[in-house]
Design a protein around this motif. Structure first.
Motif, PDB file in Angstrom:
ATOM      1  N   ASP A 104       0.865  -1.178   0.000  1.00 28.73           N
ATOM      2  CA  ASP A 104       0.000   0.000   0.000  1.00 28.73           C
ATOM      3  C   ASP A 104       0.903   1.230   0.000  1.00 28.73           C
ATOM      4  O   ASP A 104       1.740   1.396   0.891  1.00 28.73           O
ATOM      5  CB  ASP A 104      -0.888  -0.052   1.259  1.00 28.73           C
ATOM      6  N   ASP A 116       3.220   3.357   2.456  1.00 28.00           N
ATOM      7  CA  ASP A 116       2.484   3.922   3.589  1.00 28.00           C
ATOM      8  C   ASP A 116       2.948   3.297   4.897  1.00 28.00           C
ATOM      9  O   ASP A 116       3.220   2.088   4.968  1.00 28.00           O
ATOM     10  CB  ASP A 116       0.981   3.664   3.437  1.00 28.00           C
ATOM     11  N   ALA A 117       2.976   4.131   5.925  1.00 30.01           N
ATOM     12  CA  ALA A 117       3.286   3.613   7.259  1.00 30.01           C
ATOM     13  C   ALA A 117       2.204   2.668   7.733  1.00 30.01           C
ATOM     14  O   ALA A 117       2.462   1.676   8.418  1.00 30.01           O
ATOM     15  CB  ALA A 117       3.455   4.777   8.231  1.00 30.01           C
ATOM     16  N   SER A 118       0.958   2.984   7.361  1.00 29.53           N
ATOM     17  CA  SER A 118      -0.179   2.127   7.703  1.00 29.53           C
ATOM     18  C   SER A 118      -0.585   1.346   6.460  1.00 29.53           C
ATOM     19  O   SER A 118      -1.030   1.932   5.463  1.00 29.53           O
ATOM     20  CB  SER A 118      -1.348   2.981   8.208  1.00 29.53           C
ATOM     21  N   GLN A 119      -0.445   0.042   6.499  1.00 25.19           N
ATOM     22  CA  GLN A 119      -0.792  -0.815   5.366  1.00 25.19           C
ATOM     23  C   GLN A 119      -2.267  -1.215   5.478  1.00 25.19           C
ATOM     24  O   GLN A 119      -2.638  -2.086   6.254  1.00 25.19           O
ATOM     25  CB  GLN A 119       0.113  -2.048   5.337  1.00 25.19           C
ATOM     26  N   ASP A 120      -3.111  -0.571   4.640  1.00 21.65           N
ATOM     27  CA  ASP A 120      -4.561  -0.731   4.762  1.00 21.65           C
ATOM     28  C   ASP A 120      -5.198  -1.432   3.565  1.00 21.65           C
ATOM     29  O   ASP A 120      -6.401  -1.664   3.551  1.00 21.65           O
ATOM     30  CB  ASP A 120      -5.218   0.645   4.938  1.00 21.65           C
ATOM     31  N   ARG A 139      -9.861  -3.580   0.889  1.00 21.95           N
ATOM     32  CA  ARG A 139      -9.620  -2.497   1.840  1.00 21.95           C
ATOM     33  C   ARG A 139     -10.964  -1.982   2.330  1.00 21.95           C
ATOM     34  O   ARG A 139     -12.020  -2.263   1.747  1.00 21.95           O
ATOM     35  CB  ARG A 139      -8.834  -1.355   1.210  1.00 21.95           C
ATOM     36  N   THR A 143     -10.422   4.007   5.309  1.00 26.89           N
ATOM     37  CA  THR A 143      -9.360   3.390   6.092  1.00 26.89           C
ATOM     38  C   THR A 143      -8.894   4.279   7.239  1.00 26.89           C
ATOM     39  O   THR A 143      -8.093   3.840   8.071  1.00 26.89           O
ATOM     40  CB  THR A 143      -8.141   3.089   5.202  1.00 26.89           C
ATOM     41  N   CYS A 144      -9.366   5.542   7.255  1.00 30.52           N
ATOM     42  CA  CYS A 144      -8.940   6.520   8.268  1.00 30.52           C
ATOM     43  C   CYS A 144      -7.470   6.902   8.143  1.00 30.52           C
ATOM     44  O   CYS A 144      -6.884   7.461   9.073  1.00 30.52           O
ATOM     45  CB  CYS A 144      -9.234   6.016   9.680  1.00 30.52           C
ATOM     46  N   ASP A 145      -6.869   6.576   7.000  1.00 32.27           N
ATOM     47  CA  ASP A 145      -5.478   6.936   6.727  1.00 32.27           C
ATOM     48  C   ASP A 145      -5.489   8.119   5.770  1.00 32.27           C
ATOM     49  O   ASP A 145      -6.069   8.040   4.673  1.00 32.27           O
ATOM     50  CB  ASP A 145      -4.757   5.741   6.102  1.00 32.27           C
ATOM     51  N   ASP A 148      -4.736   7.473   2.186  1.00 32.74           N
ATOM     52  CA  ASP A 148      -5.642   6.623   1.411  1.00 32.74           C
ATOM     53  C   ASP A 148      -6.851   7.428   0.936  1.00 32.74           C
ATOM     54  O   ASP A 148      -7.299   8.357   1.618  1.00 32.74           O
ATOM     55  CB  ASP A 148      -6.120   5.431   2.246  1.00 32.74           C
ATOM     56  N   CYS A 574     -13.483   7.025  12.849  1.00 32.44           N
ATOM     57  CA  CYS A 574     -12.025   6.996  12.935  1.00 32.44           C
ATOM     58  C   CYS A 574     -11.594   7.458  14.323  1.00 32.44           C
ATOM     59  O   CYS A 574     -12.290   8.262  14.953  1.00 32.44           O
ATOM     60  CB  CYS A 574     -11.402   7.922  11.889  1.00 32.44           C
TER      61      CYS A 574
END
Length: 578
Positions: A104, A116-120, A139, A143-145, A148, A574
């Motif tokens: 991601d 991405d630091a957060s893999q969503d 997904r 995703t609250c990222d 994204d 979120c």
């Protein structure tokens, strides 16, 4: 789109409306690959058929499956502007050992995507087959990222790329090249593009087509053709319609409307004419039965509704209006495009109709130049909907809509007001794309009650114009319309308004001429116009031109009423959201 739209009128016609040619829709490129499961939606993203996308959704998640003709890496992403950055992307490939690699990422410039630091986005399957590389991933819609893309009912630009080779790592991706990338507008939540349509056993299909029409070498042509509804001994329902576009003419066929034409006779069947220049005097055809626009696919009525034919008051004759958009004024275009209708004698529970709401199509719609986000607001009044529904016990069940504006349009919202409270919008597209207009089915039916009102908000970006843009038929002019599909059908088909600019004078058309000559780079002029728009009376029209006995309600309104309580979207689920 052209003028009025009211009912879902549509079934095919006699002369030149015949049985479909099975070769009409044969793909000219690669055959559709077989997905790993049954998906509700499929789209060929590139012309060559090298990149196919399948997807399905539920209330919280979306699952994609890409089939790409390569044994190298595959890129896929979501973008608000159709460009490679900024965007939300995933990169994946299957190496020589059969191991799938997937990340991601997001993009910020003309360089490799950033992980991405957060893999969503989560890989469900990665493999190679005879077609190429298959990646299946899922997904959340939200995703609250912040890196994204938030997936909503609005149009989204799907971006894609691929390369013939696997990279050594995610940090050393070779450039995909100019020929192996692209973007496509899609409504991921609102439009269903079924893999394959299987008609009911008793279904009949009919075609309404032009016959080798030579498109003029001019920017805008509205060409009309008269058809007769096929006569049957008993009532039947139209349950589906779909475009049949001449191969190679996809860029020129901008929209097709089909109108009820109660004044036509058998002698008119087969007549062709330029719709707004050479219409035969006896033909008065205003209520829309079918609405299709560029980028759209087949439209299926819900299982409990269909458009009725062969009962008293149903259409007997139809006029098909085709808008050809030819901005380069190319010559030699020959077209036999049109529509295919599917009908059944298995009568459904409800007769469906179409309500056309928004701006009446004429020069009274006025968009000033140099505006980044100009709002054009139009009303379908409480009084009109009361006339349509007759009593407080009645209501409309809206199930789909087609939102329409022209080149300047950036977003359209069909607002729903009950009393002094604004409800959730019937529909909205905050990323409107003129080149991709499709009917959108509502996730659930929406009830429009006696006493409700509707407001159609169209936003325009006119920063590229130096003169005002007026309402009209050509793509360089503007429109603001919502075609609302509903049941049970009422006698009202058109619910439109237009500003009078009566702070200037008593003749609204003269008022527009006056405003057109103003210096629109002057801030005082802009402020003056905003004040006029805030105070102008609106002329409201509510009628059905092809049902002369139907109610007709017209009124000057001080301005579009604003609800006391505005609609507030529910908060995102979120961490830290309000």
């Amino acid at each position: 789109m052209a003028f009025k739209v009211s009912y879902l009128l549509f079934l095919l016609v006699a002369k030149c409306i015949g049985k479909p040619n099975p070769e009409d829709n044969v793909p000219a490129t690669t055959t559709e690959p077989t997905p790993t499961e049954s998906f509700g939606n499929v789209w060929k993203l590139d012309v060559q058929g090298n990149y196919w996308l399948f997807w399905k959704t539920n209330a919280t998640h979306i699952t994609f499956e890409t089939h790409v003709k390569t044994k190298g890496y595959v890129g896929f992403g979501l973008s608000s502007n159709g460009k490679m950055f900024p965007s939300d992307v995933v990169i994946g490939w299957v190496d020589s050992n059969g191991t799938a690699h997937f990340k991601d990422c997001h993009t910020e410039g003309h360089y490799a995507p950033i992980i991405d630091a957060s893999q969503d986005w989560f890989l469900l399957l990665g493999k190679e087959d005879n077609f190429g590389t298959v990646l299946k991933f899922t997904r959340k819609l939200d995703t609250c990222d912040d890196n994204d893309y938030l997936i909503t009912e609005s149009t989204v630009k799907v971006i894609y790329s691929y390369h013939p080779d696997d990279p050594a790592s995610f940090s050393s991706l070779p450039w995909h090249g100019a020929e192996r990338r692209g973007a496509k507008s899609l409504m991921l939540l609102s439009s269903v593009k079924a893999n394959e349509y299987v008609p009911p056993s008793d279904a009949e299909q009919f075609d309404m087509l032009h016959n080798n029409f030579h498109v003029p070498a001019k920017e805008t042509t509205y060409q009309c053709k008269v058809f007769k509804v096929p006569h049957k001994p008993q009532k039947y329902h139209m349950i589906r319609y779909e475009p049949v576009i001449s191969p190679g003419n996809e860029a020129y066929v901008h929209h097709i409307l089909v109108y009820n034409c109660p004044t036509a006779t058998d002698a008119d069947v087969g007549k062709v004419y330029e719709c707004y220049r050479h219409r035969p005097r006896n033909l008065k055809c205003s209520d829309v039965v079918i609405a299709w626009a560029v980028g759209g696919v087949a439209f299926d009525f819900p299982s409990n509704a269909g458009f009725s034919f062969m009962t008293p008051g149903d259409p007997q004759y139809l006029v098909m209006e085709t808008h050809f958009n030819n901005p380069t004024m190319k010559s030699g275009i020959v077209d036999s495009s049109g529509l295919r209708i599917t009908a059944t004698h298995t009568i459904r529970q409800h007769d469906a109709g179409i309500l056309q709401a928004g701006a009446k199509v004429n020069k009274l719609q006025f968009v000033p130049p140099y505006e980044k986000d100009f709002l054009s607001r139009h009303s379908c009044s409480q009084q009109c909907l009361q006339e349509a529904l007759v009593t407080k016990q009645n209501s409309m069940k809206a199930f789909a809509t087609l939102l329409h504006s022209h080149l300047l349009g950036t977003s359209i919202v069909a607002r729903h007001i009950r009393g002094d409270v604004e409800l959730e919008p019937l529909a909205q597209d905050l990323s409107y794309d003129f080149d991709y207009q499709d009917n959108r089915m509502f996730p659930k039916e929406r009830e429009i009650k006696y006493g409700d009102s509707l407001t159609i908000d169209c936003h325009y970006d006119s920063t590229g114009r130096t003169k005002p843009t007026l309402g009209g038929l050509s793509t360089a002019e503007e429109m603001c319309l919502a075609f609302i599909y509903y049941y049970p059908k009422t006698e009202i088909s058109n619910c439109q308004s237009m500003p009078l600019y009566d702070q200037i004078g008593s003749n609204p058309y003269h008022n527009v001429d006056t405003m057109y000559s103003w210096n629109w780079q002057n801030q005082d002029v802009k402020n003056k116009f905003k004040d006029i728009m805030n105070k102008t009376n609106l002329y409201h029209e509510c009628d059905s031109h092809t049902h002369p006995d139907s109610p007709r309600y017209q009124q000057n309104v001080y301005r579009v009423p604003e609800p006391r309580i505005k609609y507030t979207p529910p908060p995102r689920q979120c961490p830290g959201s309000q």
